[in-house]
Scaffold this motif. Structure first.
Motif, PDB file in Angstrom:
ATOM      1  N   ARG A  89       0.826  -1.208   0.000  1.00 22.65           N
ATOM      2  CA  ARG A  89       0.000   0.000   0.000  1.00 22.65           C
ATOM      3  C   ARG A  89       0.865   1.265   0.000  1.00 22.65           C
ATOM      4  NH1 ARG A  89      -5.333  -0.233   0.820  1.00 22.65           N
ATOM      5  NH2 ARG A  89      -6.252  -2.314   1.025  1.00 22.65           N
ATOM      6  N   GLY A  93       0.756   3.867  -2.906  1.00 20.34           N
ATOM      7  CA  GLY A  93       0.195   5.152  -2.515  1.00 20.34           C
ATOM      8  C   GLY A  93       1.226   6.251  -2.441  1.00 20.34           C
ATOM      9  N   PRO A 198      -3.348  -3.719  -1.850  1.00 25.02           N
ATOM     10  CA  PRO A 198      -4.044  -2.730  -2.673  1.00 25.02           C
ATOM     11  C   PRO A 198      -4.493  -3.362  -3.986  1.00 25.02           C
ATOM     12  CG  PRO A 198      -1.685  -2.400  -2.816  1.00 25.02           C
ATOM     13  CD  PRO A 198      -1.898  -3.457  -1.766  1.00 25.02           C
TER      14      PRO A 198
END
Length: 579
Positions: A89, A93, A198
């Protein structure tokens, strides 16, 4: 050693046909009209493999105790998955990593290595495992050549990169820092675990890895592999075990109830194909526990085998020899071992006898593969290995093999020595940003291995040498591995490497560097006497260089012969070659 087995042995073709029949566990599928095959039931991607960690939940996945304190760090499959999800993630991100971006890893065998590997792969990034033995210029080369967007390192590699890192446009995360960090470098522990990966959807034929070749000369080339390339190796591993089981008289029904997950000792670097493709992914696929070694030490290995009840270990042959020769061997409980594998270098036939004798409960195994073949290409286990200890086995069912004339590319008759060519779904797509090298190494899907080999009538492969290392003495080919296997049989030899000595009359003479066992006193006359009658006279070394220290090896476990040539053959020292 040619010995028969008392077990009922089924034919090779019969076993292969049963294992690969439609609906069988190891059914294959055709990927191209030219006959390239893949495993139908192999995991499709690295993301799918780490998602299956939930099947093993609270079982130990990673055990880490570098100082042998007895208080090991233990991470379960669930804990590793949560760390993978958290880092994935963060990569997607904060760092904007997308499919095809490169994420490099440069660290020793720490628990953070698998976490970084699966986190990057699960978001579709191309993972670039860098050799942890490299110095700063080599690490810088790998980062620049791959175009890595993110680098995940340990403290030692971070310190090596101190002077070059400011000039690289790469975000850096460090595992286990023990002091202040340079500006812009983050502590990996700051990233919180998560419960789910994710969103991402890598495809089996998407690029997944760049493993730099461990060649002993020249600039490393990045073998550019797909998810299908690397994930298929776990099925090749289980296929080789199933083949040995059926060859020994077992049945396909026996395989329906898999054995309990084992405990594997990680003796090789995870940044190497064997460590990653076979050991790490093999464990994840079966729910095994990995006991990480910081560096190879036979005494420490024996302690861990006893304490953790290790069931399997894989290393280069020299590691197994050192384990058996260690003074603590007879004082340690090694009865938990059920499998001992070797690869990365030819295994002397004498080693098979030693393993069988001193580890009677551990079945010896051997295999052959390259960085460019995503690890396993052939395997030799069980009855077959006992009968043919000088062979690396038969090809796994997704691989086709040819032996060709290295100059013309024409196929050679059965039993004749030539260059081994390999085709299959395990062969990488080529070399990263090196179309010239790719075209030179791969012809119509066939990888030129660079190894000289012969294949017998039953399909068993015998690797006799690297083409470039073969000696030619007076017009006669001398295959180093054959001579090394014979030298290894001497009880005072712990390790050895055959080198060519320039000779005006004969072109080359045969020399050998020998690591003696403790207290050994072998000399040239003694070696000649020992080898007489074992190998042809022209193959017997005319010069022996004895040493107590281990032979230098690269991360793949291969002896660094250029270094030994410089030290012994080219140095012209009193212990150098004869005039």
């Amino acid at each position: 050693m040619q010995q028969s087995s008392a077990l009922p042995v089924r034919g090779h073709d019969e076993v292969r046909a049963e294992l690969t029949a439609p609906g069988a566990p190891f059914e294959t599928i055709d990927l191209t009209a030219t006959g390239v095959r893949a495993w139908r039931n192999a995991p499709p991607t690295l993301r799918a493999m780490i998602e299956n960690a939930s099947l093993f939940a609270d079982r130990d996945f990673l055990v880490h105790d570098p100082e042998l304190t007895g208080v090991a760090e233990r991470l379960s499959y669930r804990e590793v998955y949560r760390r993978v999800a958290g880092l994935a993630r963060e990569l997607a991100g904060t760092y904007g990593v997308r499919k095809g971006d490169r994420v490099a890893i440069a660290m020793r065998n720490l628990p953070e290595w698998p976490v970084a590997f699966f986190a990057a792969a699960s978001v579709g990034a191309v993972v670039v495992p860098l050799n942890a033995w490299w110095e700063a210029p080599e690490l810088e080369f790998g980062l620049r050549d791959s175009g890595a967007r993110v680098l995940i390192v340990d403290r030692e590699r971070l310190d090596r990169l101190h002077d070059v890192l400011p000039g690289l446009t790469v975000a850096t995360l460090v595992a286990r820092p023990d002091g202040p960090l340079p500006a812009g470098v983050r502590d990996l522990d700051e990233i919180a675990p998560a419960d789910a990966l994710p969103e991402a959807s890598p495809d089996p034929d998407d690029p997944a890895t760049i493993f730099y070749t461990s060649g002993t000369t020249g600039t490393p080339k990045g073998a550019f592999g797909t998810h299908r390339n690397i994930c298929g190796n776990v099925t090749s591993l289980t296929y080789s075990a199933a083949r040995a089981h059926l060859r020994g008289g077992g049945s396909l029904a026996d395989l329906a109830a898999p054995a309990p997950p084992g405990v594997a000792l990680v003796t090789v670097p995870l940044f190497h194909g064997t460590g990653c493709h076979s050991v790490l992914l093999g464990a994840l696929h079966t729910g095994a526990t990995l006991v990480l070694m910081h560096r190879w030490d036979p005494g420490a290995a024996l302690e861990l085998i006893e304490r953790e009840r290790v069931t399997t270990m894989t290393g280069v042959p020299a590691m197994l020899q050192q384990l058996l020769a260690h003074p603590d061997f007879d004082r340690r409980d090694t009865s938990s071992l059920t499998s001992v594998g070797s690869g990365g270098a030819p295994a002397p036939p004498a080693l098979v006898s030693s393993v069988s004798r001193r580890l009677p409960g551990a079945a010896p195994a051997n295999g052959y593969g390259l960085t460019e073949t995503s690890s396993m290409t052939t395997a030799n286990r069980g009855v077959d290995y006992l009968e043919r200890p000088d062979s690396v086995g038969q090809a796994v069912a997704i691989c086709d093999l040819r032996v060709v004339d290295p100059y013309t590319g024409e196929d050679l008759p059965v039993g004749q020595v030539g260059e081994l060519w390999i085709r299959g779904a395990n062969v990488v797509t080529g070399y990263w940003n090196r179309p010239d090298a790719t075209a030179e190494a791969i012809t119509d899907g066939w990888l030129h291995s660079g190894d000289l080999a012969r294949i017998d009538a039953d399909g068993f492969v015998y690797v006799v040498d690297r083409a470039k290392d073969m000696l030619i003495r007076g017009g006669e080919n001398v295959y180093c591995s054959e001579v090394e296997a014979a030298v290894h049989e001497h009880p005072e030899v712990a390790d050895c490497a055959v080198l060519g000595i320039p000779d005006e009359m004969l072109g080359e003479q045969v020399g050998v560097v020998v690591q003696l066992t403790p207290g050994g006193s072998l000399d040239e006359a003694g070696l000649r006497e020992f080898l007489t009658g074992r190998i042809a006279r022209f193959k017997i070394p005319v010069r022996l260089w004895a040493r107590e220290e281990e032979l230098p090896r690269n991360a793949a476990g291969k002896v660094l012969k250029p270094r030994l040539r410089a030290e012994y053959v080219q140095a012209g020292t009193p212990d150098g070659p004869p005039p």
